[in-house]
Design a protein around this motif. Structure first.
Motif, PDB file in Angstrom:
ATOM      1  N   VAL A   1       0.849  -1.185   0.000  1.00 17.38           N
ATOM      2  CA  VAL A   1       0.000   0.000   0.000  1.00 17.38           C
ATOM      3  C   VAL A   1       0.885   1.235   0.000  1.00 17.38           C
ATOM      4  N   SER A   2       0.493   2.232  -0.793  1.00 13.64           N
ATOM      5  CA  SER A   2       1.175   3.522  -0.811  1.00 13.64           C
ATOM      6  C   SER A   2       0.173   4.612  -0.448  1.00 13.64           C
ATOM      7  N   VAL A   3       0.600   5.543   0.383  1.00 13.62           N
ATOM      8  CA  VAL A   3      -0.241   6.672   0.782  1.00 13.62           C
ATOM      9  C   VAL A   3       0.285   7.924   0.097  1.00 13.62           C
ATOM     10  N   ASP A   4      -0.532   8.504  -0.767  1.00  9.61           N
ATOM     11  CA  ASP A   4      -0.319   9.797  -1.409  1.00  9.61           C
ATOM     12  C   ASP A   4       0.584   9.801  -2.632  1.00  9.61           C
TER      13      ASP A   4
ATOM     14  N   TRP B   1      -3.620   1.904   8.790  1.00  9.56           N
ATOM     15  CA  TRP B   1      -3.343   3.268   8.326  1.00  9.56           C
ATOM     16  C   TRP B   1      -3.829   4.268   9.363  1.00  9.56           C
TER      17      TRP B   1
ATOM     18  N   ALA C   1      -5.076   7.567   9.605  1.00 10.94           N
ATOM     19  CA  ALA C   1      -5.656   8.554   8.703  1.00 10.94           C
ATOM     20  C   ALA C   1      -5.635   9.942   9.324  1.00 10.94           C
TER      21      ALA C   1
ATOM     22  N   HIS D   1      -6.189  12.549   0.606  1.00 14.22           N
ATOM     23  CA  HIS D   1      -5.168  11.509   0.426  1.00 14.22           C
ATOM     24  C   HIS D   1      -5.520  10.628  -0.768  1.00 14.22           C
ATOM     25  N   TYR D   2      -4.478   9.973  -1.288  1.00 15.78           N
ATOM     26  CA  TYR D   2      -4.645   9.034  -2.394  1.00 15.78           C
ATOM     27  C   TYR D   2      -4.004   7.716  -1.976  1.00 15.78           C
ATOM     28  N   LEU D   3      -4.828   6.704  -1.837  1.00 12.85           N
ATOM     29  CA  LEU D   3      -4.368   5.387  -1.413  1.00 12.85           C
ATOM     30  C   LEU D   3      -4.218   4.492  -2.635  1.00 12.85           C
TER      31      LEU D   3
ATOM     32  N   ARG E   1      -6.179   3.219  -7.373  1.00 15.24           N
ATOM     33  CA  ARG E   1      -5.940   4.470  -6.650  1.00 15.24           C
ATOM     34  C   ARG E   1      -7.270   4.980  -6.115  1.00 15.24           C
TER      35      ARG E   1
END
Length: 370
Positions: free
Chosen positions: A296-299, A325, A327, A332-334, A364
């Protein structure tokens, strides 16, 4: 984040003014979209997709069918041509198996330029528990000849595609058709097949994209040359131009999807949630291969963190994953991606194909945390 901040963030999408109008859809595509359906992504919470949520693609019309009079004919290059009624098939050895099935065109609506066809986003997916009898036993009884190289499977749905009137037909090599997991299915999720899912009999080929699992199956023919019918030779191929013959589409590519967190904006499906520690979760699959990693990538879509892999629903079914996560307030873009046991990773930029096949672009999800 104040309510005024939230109103500002949603102002553009809440009244539709933030929607993109650059990707115009044709009336014919809308007609296809109304006939077919995807699985709402919140359906990923179920290990076995409820029948009414499972994705559905019907090429032509749903044919009228009667199980009491249905026959499956096996012929061609066989030593013992046979005809089986549904009663005959039900008396054969019974197997049940959870199978994840995805349409080969899943995700084509996100390509640019967009191939004009069924405009799938990400929802052409589902996992059902199928019941039936192994195909291999039927083929062994028919005695497939040594000169046969493929088996042609014909359904009773008929229509026109590419200017050609046709019954829906697909083929498999003899070796692929003889695999232990391939079955003649007559039940889905503990009930007889529904008409739109192939009642009374369909082929199930685990690990392959859904076009291979021929519905309303009534004929199997052993042939000495590779089958060149429309659904094999003209479509379901990785083409880059009209003149490119392309490689045939076969087994599913690795993919992970996330259950969208929070609640959705009606029009854009942008997600809204409160600041808190949350567990993101979803499913991942890779056709005949195992999933070895989900990240998983955040942003930024560049810094990837390991998710925790959960149970696999079946050998040919998806696997659970989860990710903790924290939050924080803001937009944000997960992103989520999976890796299979051969090291194949979902791409961040989807390769373009003429028919929009085999898309497994990283998912995304836009989230506004208040």
């Amino acid at each position: 984040m104040t309510q005024e901040d939230l109103r500002h963030l949603f102002r553009a999408v809440g009244d539709g003014s933030g929607l993109s109008h650059s990707n115009t859809y044709y009336e014919e595509e809308l007609a296809l979209a109304f006939r077919n359906r995807g699985m709402p992504l919140e359906g990923l919470r179920y290990d076995i997709t409820p029948t009414g949520m499972h994705y559905l693609l019907i090429h032509f019309d749903i044919p009228a069918a009667d199980a009491d009079s249905w026959q499956l004919d096996i012929g061609g290059l066989v030593s013992n041509p046979i005809s089986l009624s549904m009663a005959d098939i039900r008396q054969r050895p019974r197997v049940t198996m959870p199978v994840t099935m995805e349409c080969a065109g899943n995700g084509r609506a996100r390509l640019n330029p967009r191939p004009v066809s069924q405009p799938w986003l990400l929802e052409a997916i589902g996992t059902a528990e199928w019941a039936g009898t192994p195909l291999r036993g039927v083929l062994e009884e028919a005695g497939v000849g040594s000169s046969a190289v493929e088996l042609v499977f014909t359904g009773s749905d008929e229509g026109v595609q590419g200017g050609e009137a046709q019954l829906y037909q697909r083929s498999l090599t003899v070796n692929d058709a003889m695999r232990d997991e391939v079955m003649l299915a007559y039940e889905m999720n503990g009930a007889p097949l529904e008409p739109q899912h192939g009642y009374p009999l369909r082929l199930i080929v685990p690990g392959w994209y859904g076009m291979t699992s021929v519905k309303w199956l009534n004929t199997i023919e052993a042939v000495s040359e590779p089958f060149t019918g429309y659904q094999m030779d003209q479509t379901y191929r990785y083409k880059t131009s009209p003149d490119d013959p392309g490689e045939p589409v076969s087994t599913m590519r690795v993919r992970a999807l996330m259950i969208p967190p929070g609640i959705p904006d009606f029009m854009t499906r942008t997600r809204l949630m409160d600041a808190s520690a949350v567990v993101l979760s979803g499913k991942a699959w890779a056709g005949r291969l195992g999933v070895t990693q989900v990240e998983v990538s955040v942003d930024d879509g560049m810094n990837w963190q390991q998710a925790t892999l959960g149970k696999q629903v079946g050998q040919f079914a998806w696997r659970n994953w989860s990710f903790e996560w924290d939050a924080k307030p803001g937009r944000h873009y997960l992103s989520v991606r999976a890796t299979d046991e051969q090291g194949n990773v979902q791409p961040s930029a989807q390769p373009w194909t003429l028919q929009g096949m085999g898309n497994n672009l990283v998912q995304r999800v836009e989230v506004i945390v208040r």
